[in-house]
Design a protein around this motif. Structure first.
Motif, PDB file in Angstrom:
ATOM      1  N   ILE A  16       3.209   6.416  -7.080  1.00 49.90           N
ATOM      2  CA  ILE A  16       2.985   5.002  -6.896  1.00 49.90           C
ATOM      3  C   ILE A  16       3.229   4.454  -5.524  1.00 49.90           C
ATOM      4  N   LYS A  17       4.130   5.354  -4.830  1.00 52.81           N
ATOM      5  CA  LYS A  17       4.414   5.017  -3.465  1.00 52.81           C
ATOM      6  C   LYS A  17       3.765   5.427  -2.516  1.00 52.81           C
ATOM      7  N   THR A  18       2.770   6.608  -2.629  1.00 48.72           N
ATOM      8  CA  THR A  18       2.341   7.284  -1.724  1.00 48.72           C
ATOM      9  C   THR A  18       1.153   8.237  -2.261  1.00 48.72           C
ATOM     10  N   GLN A  19      -0.079   8.309  -1.822  1.00 48.15           N
ATOM     11  CA  GLN A  19      -1.032   9.269  -2.424  1.00 48.15           C
ATOM     12  C   GLN A  19      -1.385  10.319  -1.194  1.00 48.15           C
ATOM     13  N   SER A  20      -0.374  10.440  -0.253  1.00 47.58           N
ATOM     14  CA  SER A  20      -0.837  11.338   0.863  1.00 47.58           C
ATOM     15  C   SER A  20       0.145  12.607   0.755  1.00 47.58           C
ATOM     16  N   ALA A  21      -0.451  13.850   1.087  1.00 47.88           N
ATOM     17  CA  ALA A  21       0.133  15.072   1.134  1.00 47.88           C
ATOM     18  C   ALA A  21       0.070  15.726   2.350  1.00 47.88           C
ATOM     19  N   ILE A  22       0.814  16.583   2.653  1.00 50.74           N
ATOM     20  CA  ILE A  22       0.825  17.570   3.684  1.00 50.74           C
ATOM     21  C   ILE A  22       0.936  18.946   3.006  1.00 50.74           C
ATOM     22  N   LEU A  23      -0.063  19.897   3.555  1.00 50.78           N
ATOM     23  CA  LEU A  23      -0.031  21.197   3.182  1.00 50.78           C
ATOM     24  C   LEU A  23       0.358  21.929   4.312  1.00 50.78           C
ATOM     25  N   PRO A  24       1.583  22.505   4.357  1.00 51.94           N
ATOM     26  CA  PRO A  24       2.027  23.327   5.598  1.00 51.94           C
ATOM     27  C   PRO A  24       1.335  24.827   5.401  1.00 51.94           C
ATOM     28  N   VAL A  25       0.710  25.387   6.577  1.00 55.84           N
ATOM     29  CA  VAL A  25       0.071  26.825   6.427  1.00 55.84           C
ATOM     30  C   VAL A  25       0.584  27.363   7.560  1.00 55.84           C
ATOM     31  N   GLY A  26       0.942  28.833   7.207  1.00 60.68           N
ATOM     32  CA  GLY A  26       1.287  29.702   8.255  1.00 60.68           C
ATOM     33  C   GLY A  26       0.776  31.087   8.212  1.00 60.68           C
ATOM     34  N   VAL A  27       1.512  32.049   8.581  1.00 61.74           N
ATOM     35  CA  VAL A  27       1.070  33.378   8.516  1.00 61.74           C
ATOM     36  C   VAL A  27       2.494  34.283   8.485  1.00 61.74           C
ATOM     37  N   LEU A  28       2.305  35.458   8.205  1.00 62.24           N
ATOM     38  CA  LEU A  28       3.482  36.552   8.372  1.00 62.24           C
ATOM     39  C   LEU A  28       3.012  37.279   9.401  1.00 62.24           C
ATOM     40  N   ASN A  35     -13.921  12.775  -2.558  1.00 57.59           N
ATOM     41  CA  ASN A  35     -13.585  11.606  -1.595  1.00 57.59           C
ATOM     42  C   ASN A  35     -12.390  11.722  -0.975  1.00 57.59           C
ATOM     43  N   LEU A  36     -11.654  12.824  -0.947  1.00 58.93           N
ATOM     44  CA  LEU A  36     -10.456  13.196  -0.285  1.00 58.93           C
ATOM     45  C   LEU A  36     -10.869  12.966   1.538  1.00 58.93           C
ATOM     46  N   GLU A  37      -9.561  12.313   1.890  1.00 62.57           N
ATOM     47  CA  GLU A  37      -9.627  12.170   3.450  1.00 62.57           C
ATOM     48  C   GLU A  37      -8.801  13.425   3.953  1.00 62.57           C
ATOM     49  N   ILE A  38      -9.502  14.006   4.835  1.00 65.86           N
ATOM     50  CA  ILE A  38      -8.447  15.343   5.271  1.00 65.86           C
ATOM     51  C   ILE A  38      -8.623  15.417   6.631  1.00 65.86           C
ATOM     52  N   ALA A  39      -7.430  15.744   7.178  1.00 61.77           N
ATOM     53  CA  ALA A  39      -7.210  16.232   8.584  1.00 61.77           C
ATOM     54  C   ALA A  39      -6.669  17.767   8.540  1.00 61.77           C
ATOM     55  N   VAL A  40      -7.212  18.389   9.622  1.00 70.34           N
ATOM     56  CA  VAL A  40      -6.590  19.838   9.770  1.00 70.34           C
ATOM     57  C   VAL A  40      -5.992  19.779  11.325  1.00 70.34           C
ATOM     58  N   ILE A  41      -4.682  20.204  11.342  1.00 71.36           N
ATOM     59  CA  ILE A  41      -4.187  19.905  12.329  1.00 71.36           C
ATOM     60  C   ILE A  41      -3.401  21.367  12.957  1.00 71.36           C
ATOM     61  N   CYS A  42      -3.474  21.643  14.177  1.00 69.59           N
ATOM     62  CA  CYS A  42      -2.422  22.728  14.555  1.00 69.59           C
ATOM     63  C   CYS A  42      -1.308  22.009  15.257  1.00 69.59           C
ATOM     64  N   VAL A  43      -0.063  22.729  14.991  1.00 68.88           N
ATOM     65  CA  VAL A  43       1.148  21.965  15.474  1.00 68.88           C
ATOM     66  C   VAL A  43       1.153  21.815  17.105  1.00 68.88           C
ATOM     67  N   VAL A  68      -1.549  10.388  12.743  1.00 59.97           N
ATOM     68  CA  VAL A  68      -2.686  10.766  12.131  1.00 59.97           C
ATOM     69  C   VAL A  68      -2.633  10.545  10.580  1.00 59.97           C
ATOM     70  N   ILE A  69      -1.428  10.742  10.103  1.00 56.92           N
ATOM     71  CA  ILE A  69      -1.532  10.292   8.267  1.00 56.92           C
ATOM     72  C   ILE A  69      -1.765   8.988   8.275  1.00 56.92           C
ATOM     73  N   LYS A  70      -1.322   7.984   8.994  1.00 54.23           N
ATOM     74  CA  LYS A  70      -1.657   6.545   8.824  1.00 54.23           C
ATOM     75  C   LYS A  70      -2.856   6.283   9.120  1.00 54.23           C
ATOM     76  N   ASP A  71      -3.543   6.725   9.979  1.00 58.45           N
ATOM     77  CA  ASP A  71      -5.206   6.734  10.341  1.00 58.45           C
ATOM     78  C   ASP A  71      -5.945   7.189   9.137  1.00 58.45           C
ATOM     79  N   LEU A  72      -5.467   8.444   8.497  1.00 58.48           N
ATOM     80  CA  LEU A  72      -6.020   8.845   7.178  1.00 58.48           C
ATOM     81  C   LEU A  72      -5.965   7.893   5.924  1.00 58.48           C
ATOM     82  N   GLU A  73      -4.790   7.192   5.820  1.00 58.86           N
ATOM     83  CA  GLU A  73      -4.546   6.309   4.986  1.00 58.86           C
ATOM     84  C   GLU A  73      -5.505   5.245   5.263  1.00 58.86           C
TER      85      GLU A  73
END
Length: 237
Positions: free
Chosen positions: A16-28, A131-139, A228-233
């Motif tokens: 109800i408050k947000t429909q934005s998610a962050i998926l952290p990705v890394g490696v071993l 219709n998902l709005e997506i960003a791919v970002i490297c730290v 970036v997230i605000k722009d996606l929203e």
């Protein structure tokens, strides 16, 4: 809000408050003789959680494995193929879309070129299917302003930046330091002996690191990720 810690009703209320998610990705992956193998996923996860404190969004559990090419022979590095990584990103993205998420930020703590290419390729497929709005970002792309106080030009892996971040976020996991080093891979040519061209696994100068620098870098990353997230929203509205 860290998704792995909440319940089903809490998730429904959170939407109800947000429909934005962050998926952290890394490696071993090796990070020199002084930093933990899981640093990339740890970094992305901590950054996502800090971002959620500044702007409402949901933080997914991290994807801890990715594509490692230049470090594949170093002790401790365990990677997955590009196809496996792409399928993971594809299926997880569709899963979030099916749960009502409108914007997804795929945040990678690993800067490997082939790894990032796989993320982008998979995200492009999801873009076509939903219709998902997506960003791919490297730290590493989130703290341009840090050049004002960083000393080591060309720093990339287990050097000034990552050592500073680790000193700030997990000082108990930093095992001393390491000497300045840069890989010697020939341009264009693929090599079989990867460790021979990069024995210490450091790309930069860890001796220039400090906790204060790490804190500044971390906050810059979070502030820029919020933008970036605000722009996606806006695009999803």
């Amino acid at each position: 809000m860290f998704l792995q810690n909440i319940t089903m009703p809490e998730f429904s209320r959170a939407l109800i408050k947000t429909q934005s998610a962050i998926l952290p990705v890394g490696v071993l992956e090796q990070h020199g003789p002084h930093l933990p193998l899981g640093l990339d996923a740890m970094h992305a996860t901590m950054l996502a959680r800090r971002t959620a404190e500044l702007h409402p969004c949901l933080v997914a559990p991290p994807l801890n494995y990715g594509l490692c090419r230049s470090t594949s022979q170093h002790p401790g590095t365990v990677g997955i193929s590009a196809n496996t990584l792409k399928m993971n990103i594809h299926d997880i993205s569709l899963g979030f879309y099916g749960q009502g998420i409108k914007t997804l930020t795929i945040l990678t703590g690993h800067a490997g070129g082939t790894h990032q290419a796989a993320l982008l390729d998979s995200a492009e497929e999801v873009l076509k299917e939903t219709n998902l709005e997506i960003a791919v970002i490297c730290v590493l792309d989130l703290f341009d302003q840090a050049t004002e106080f960083l000393e080591c030009k060309g720093d990339s892996h287990a050097g000034e930046v990552e050592t500073s971040l680790a000193m700030h976020l997990w000082p108990e996991l930093v095992k001393g330091s390491a000497k300045e080093e840069y890989p010697t891979y020939p341009r264009f040519i693929l090599v079989r002996d990867k460790v021979g061209h990069w024995p210490g696994g450091v790309w930069g100068d860890p001796t220039k690191a400090s906790r204060e620098k790490g804190e500044k870098i971390f906050e810059l990353e979070a502030e820029n990720l919020v933008k970036v997230i605000k722009d996606l929203e806006k695009r999803a509205a």
